[in-house]
Structure formats: structure tokens, C-alpha cells
Design an enzyme around this catalytic site. Structure first.
Site, PDB file in Angstrom:
ATOM      1  N   LYS A 172      20.643 -53.958  56.586  1.00  0.00           N
ATOM      2  CA  LYS A 172      19.616 -54.486  55.679  1.00  0.00           C
ATOM      3  C   LYS A 172      18.383 -54.813  56.507  1.00  0.00           C
ATOM      4  O   LYS A 172      18.479 -55.442  57.566  1.00  0.00           O
ATOM      5  CB  LYS A 172      20.174 -55.729  54.988  1.00  0.00           C
ATOM      6  CG  LYS A 172      19.173 -56.630  54.323  1.00  0.00           C
ATOM      7  CD  LYS A 172      19.904 -57.607  53.414  1.00  0.00           C
ATOM      8  CE  LYS A 172      19.309 -58.989  53.469  1.00  0.00           C
ATOM      9  NZ  LYS A 172      20.060 -59.943  52.623  1.00  0.00           N
ATOM     10  N   ASP A 199      15.289 -55.834  51.901  1.00  0.00           N
ATOM     11  CA  ASP A 199      15.252 -57.140  51.225  1.00  0.00           C
ATOM     12  C   ASP A 199      13.822 -57.674  51.303  1.00  0.00           C
ATOM     13  O   ASP A 199      13.297 -57.900  52.400  1.00  0.00           O
ATOM     14  CB  ASP A 199      16.219 -58.117  51.905  1.00  0.00           C
ATOM     15  CG  ASP A 199      16.324 -59.463  51.183  1.00  0.00           C
ATOM     16  OD1 ASP A 199      15.634 -59.647  50.148  1.00  0.00           O
ATOM     17  OD2 ASP A 199      17.095 -60.322  51.638  1.00  0.00           O
TER      18      ASP A 199
HETATM   19  O1  OSB Z   1      17.446 -63.291  51.576  1.00  0.00           O
HETATM   20  O2  OSB Z   1      19.436 -62.869  52.122  1.00  0.00           O
HETATM   21  C1  OSB Z   1      18.398 -63.493  52.314  1.00  0.00           C
HETATM   22  C2  OSB Z   1      18.647 -65.562  55.525  1.00  0.00           C
HETATM   23  C3  OSB Z   1      18.048 -66.728  55.125  1.00  0.00           C
HETATM   24  C4  OSB Z   1      17.541 -66.820  53.852  1.00  0.00           C
HETATM   25  C5  OSB Z   1      17.635 -65.748  52.971  1.00  0.00           C
HETATM   26  C6  OSB Z   1      18.259 -64.568  53.360  1.00  0.00           C
HETATM   27  C7  OSB Z   1      18.740 -64.471  54.679  1.00  0.00           C
HETATM   28  C8  OSB Z   1      19.343 -63.258  55.222  1.00  0.00           C
HETATM   29  C9  OSB Z   1      20.255 -63.407  56.432  1.00  0.00           C
HETATM   30  O3  OSB Z   1      19.110 -62.145  54.822  1.00  0.00           O
HETATM   31  C10 OSB Z   1      21.674 -63.199  56.087  1.00  0.00           C
HETATM   32  C11 OSB Z   1      22.572 -63.626  57.219  1.00  0.00           C
HETATM   33  O4  OSB Z   1      22.711 -62.869  58.167  1.00  0.00           O
HETATM   34  O5  OSB Z   1      23.144 -64.736  57.152  1.00  0.00           O
HETATM   35 MG    MG Z   2      18.002 -61.865  50.133  1.00  0.00          MG
END
Ligand code: OSB
Ligand code: MG
Length: 381
Positions: A172, A199
Site C-alpha cells: 500500500k 491510500d
Molecule cells: O490510513 O490506514 C491508514 C497509519 C496511521 C493512520 C492511518 C493509517 C495508517 C496506515 C499505517 O496506513 C498502517 C500500519 O502499518 O499500521
Molecule cells: Mg487508510
């Protein structure tokens, strides 16, 4: 089960590497842990709120206030109304927690931290692993990686290459206006076969529809939360205009939100984060809705320590979690995690632990070393 005390700790932990999203760069994690005690057993829950309300309206400080001033008293009140005088909280099953906390609106991450601690405590008392307690069936889960925004395409391509070599099942990539189509094209050219998704963390509007239509050519697995954090109406319009599946993250706070988004056609995939939806019971409801309606679901991440990570690994073992989640191993985030053994990945898979509760040992010295603040409530007095 008798809940005799609840402890709330605030921890500050340095991350292995800075993490950049469309709302900023993070080098440390500032988080809460909740410990619920019954006799010799302690259950652990993690609050996934960020230190400031950039992802959602909750933040570490607001969660501490919510837990201490409203949620613990709400549990005690519920227990008293059930005919149990005194301050101790008596429950038959952790499913009752979300019901007991329902008079308090939202504050989902705060609720989830408390509920998670009670699930772990109950599972330990029953001799069940968290996965068994949650109704999980998979012995292993597939793991994806979430990569933050990098300064240059070269740096991103190097990071993606290392992730592919490490065995991650999908990659991602965070995007933001100015770091999107061209950057994703560069990655796709370098990695023609790799399962890739993007994302946006709610950084775009419907005015960017053509940009997302252009992304269709990249054969992305999905595009996560392209539009506003509180929207499911514009997402429906975007999904109707593009081939790439839309995945909802920020927009879904409950099974009711999920039902409405499914009914509208606002997306084809849901990222389930236990904290964002208010706990395990609500996550189970959303997982069931996705299964019944033929949507894919996967377990999101919030840069958790081993405690939140263990909860994520356990929920991801439910059959409705059909795609790799953001549950990378401990070493990706921390020089040293607070659990032993740490969460490890082999060939892109994490083995779901079978031991009671979290299935990983919490190391008290490591907890203490990172604790900046601690409050303990003795419910028996
Ligand atoms: O949008 O999924 C998200 C981390 C902090 C806040 C929001 C998001 C994220 C990540 C990291 O995408 C996911 C992870 O590795 O824990
Ligand atoms: Mg997200």
C-alpha cells in the site's frame, strides 16, 4: 467475571522510521494502554488514537479523558443497574461492554481500548486465545505493508523493492495531491506484477475524478479513502466513475455506517480498524455484513505496539477478512516491541498465536521504560 481494577498508561515510543501521510509526518507514537485486572489475570488493550486529531476527531489526550471521566464510570453504572452494588464491574461476556458503553456517543478509539483489555482478560480467564475468543478460524494471516509518502520516486521504488523481497503479499502506497499518478506510474513500471494499492487518507474531492480515472490503467487492487473522511455519498459517485475498487477507511465508524455504504455502493472493500469502529464486537458485525454482501474486508493498522498488533492479528483470523491487512511484523515499527516474542512474518504470513489471551507476553520493564503517565482505578474501594 469481576473487573477489579483498570489502569491507563500513556507511552511514548520512537518509531523505526518516520511515517508520512497526507496529514503529516510522525516520528514517535504517543499512545494509551489500558490494563484490566481480575484476580491474577491482567488483560491489555491499546488505544490507537494519534497524538492530534488529524485522522479522526479522537486524539491520545481526548481518549484519556474519555476513558477516565466517562467510560469507566459508565461501566460501573451499567454493572450497578444490572443489580451489582459497589464499584466492581461484573460481566458474563465481553460482548456486553459495547452495550454498557453505548450511552456514550462515539469516542470509538477510547471505547475500543477499554473493550480490548476486557476481551483479553476474559480470554485469559477462559483459557482461550484472542482469535478463538473472537471466532477466528485462520491459522495464518496474509500480511501487507503500508508505505508512507517518500520524497522521491527513487526512494519509494527502493522501499517497494525491499518490501517485495521481504515477502509482503501486497503493498500500500500513501498518496497526496502532487504525489500521486506520476509516482504510482513509476512504481507500476518497475513492478508490473506486484499487488499494489493506494491510500489517499481523504485528501481529494470529486473534482479529481479524472485523476482517479487515469489511475484505472495501473491495475491497483483498490484505492483507499480517496474523498472526505466523513463522506459516503461522493464516494458512491466516484466508485460509479472508476473501475478500481474503492476501499473505505475513515468513513466507516460502525456496522450501521457499513450497511449504508454497502446499500449506496460507496465502495467494494472495507478496511476494518478495531479502534475506529469502537471495538471487537462492532468489528465482528462489520465482518459479518461484508461476508453476507460479498464485499472484501481487511484489517487496517494504526502503527500499533505489539498489544494492538496482537488484537489485529486475532481479528484478521476471522473468515470475512479476505485480503492481506496492514499488520506488518513488530520490527517494521519498533527497535524493540513491548511484547515477547515479537510479531514475526515468514513468507508474507503471520501465524495466529494459540496461547491464551494475546498469545504474546507483555514485558513489564519495557512497558515501564516507555510510560510517561499512569493512573490506576481500584474499583473495589
Ligand atoms: O490510513 O490506514 C491508514 C497509519 C496511521 C493512520 C492511518 C493509517 C495508517 C496506515 C499505517 O496506513 C498502517 C500500519 O502499518 O499500521
Ligand atoms: Mg487508510
Amino acid at each position: 467475571m469481576r473487573i477489579e481494577s483498570i489502569t491507563v498508561r500513556r507511552l511514548r515510543m520512537k518509531m523505526q522510521s518516520a511515517f508520512t501521510t497526507s496529514f503529516g509526518t510522525q516520528t514517535h507514537r504517543d499512545l494509551l494502554l489500558v490494563e484490566a485486572r481480575s484476580g491474577e489475570h491482567i488483560g491489555y488493550g491499546e488505544c490507537v488514537a494519534m497524538s492530534a486529531p488529524f485522522y479522526s476527531e479522537e486524539a491520545t489526550s481526548t481518549c484519556a479523558v474519555a476513558i477516565e471521566e466517562y467510560l469507566i464510570p459508565a461501566l460501573q453504572n451499567w454493572s450497578r443497574q444490572g443489580g451489582n452494588p459497589g464499584g466492581v464491574v461484573l460481566i458474563d461476556h465481553p460482548e456486553q461492554i459495547s452495550q454498557a458503553l453505548a450511552p456514550i456517543k462515539r469516542n470509538n478509539m477510547a471505547k475500543s481500548a477499554l473493550e480490548g483489555a476486557v476481551w483479553d482478560l476474559w480470554a485469559r480467564q477462559q483459557g482461550l486465545s484472542l482469535a478463538e475468543a473472537f471466532g477466528g478460524t485462520r491459522r495464518q494471516i496474509e500480511v501487507g505493508l503500508s508505505i508512507g509518502i517518500k520524497q522521491t520516486d527513487a526512494e519509494l521504488i527502493e522501499t517497494v523493492g525491499a518490501a517485495v523481497d521481504a515477502g509482503y503479499k501486497r503493498i500500500k502506497i500513501k498518496i497526496a495531491p502532487g504525489r500521486d499518478l506520476q509516482m504510482l506510474r513509476a512504481v507500476r513500471t518497475e513492478f508490473p506484477e506486484t499487488p499494489i494499492m493506494a491510500d489517499a487518507n481523504s485528501a481529494y474531492t470529486l473534482a479529481d475524478t479524472e485523476l482517479f480515472q487515469a489511475m484505472d490503467e495501473l491495475d491497483l487492487m483498490m484505492i483507499e479513502q480517496p474523498l472526505a473522511h466523513d463522506d459516503i455519498v461522493d464516494h458512491r459517485q466516484l466508485q460509479a466513475a472508476i473501475r478500481t475498487p474503492v476501499c473505505l477507511d475513515e468513513s466507516i465508524h460502525s456496522a450501521e455506517d457499513a450497511r449504508k455504504a454497502i446499500e449506496l455502493g460507496s465502495g467494494k472493500i472495507i478496511n476494518i480498524k478495531i479502534g475506529r469502529v469502537g471495538g471487537i464486537t462492532e468489528s465482528q458485525r462489520i465482518e459479518a455484513l461484508c461476508r453476507e454482501n460479498g464485499l472484501h474486508a481487511w484489517c487496517g493498522g494504526m502503527l500499533e505496539t505489539g498489544i494492538g498488533r496482537a488484537h489485529n492479528v486475532a481479528i484478521a483470523s476471522l473468515s470475512g477478512f479476505t485480503l492481506p491487512g496492514d499488520t506488518a511484523p513488530s520490527a517494521r515499527y519498533w527497535a524493540q516491541d513491548i511484547i515477547e516474542p515479537e510479531v514475526v512474518m515468514e513468507a508474507g504470513l503471520i501465524t495466529v498465536p494459540a496461547a491464551p489471551g494475546l498469545g504474546y507476553g507483555v514485558v513489564p520493564d519495557r512497558l515501564d521504560a516507555h510510560t510517561t503517565h499512569l493512573v490506576s482505578y481500584d474499583l473495589t474501594s
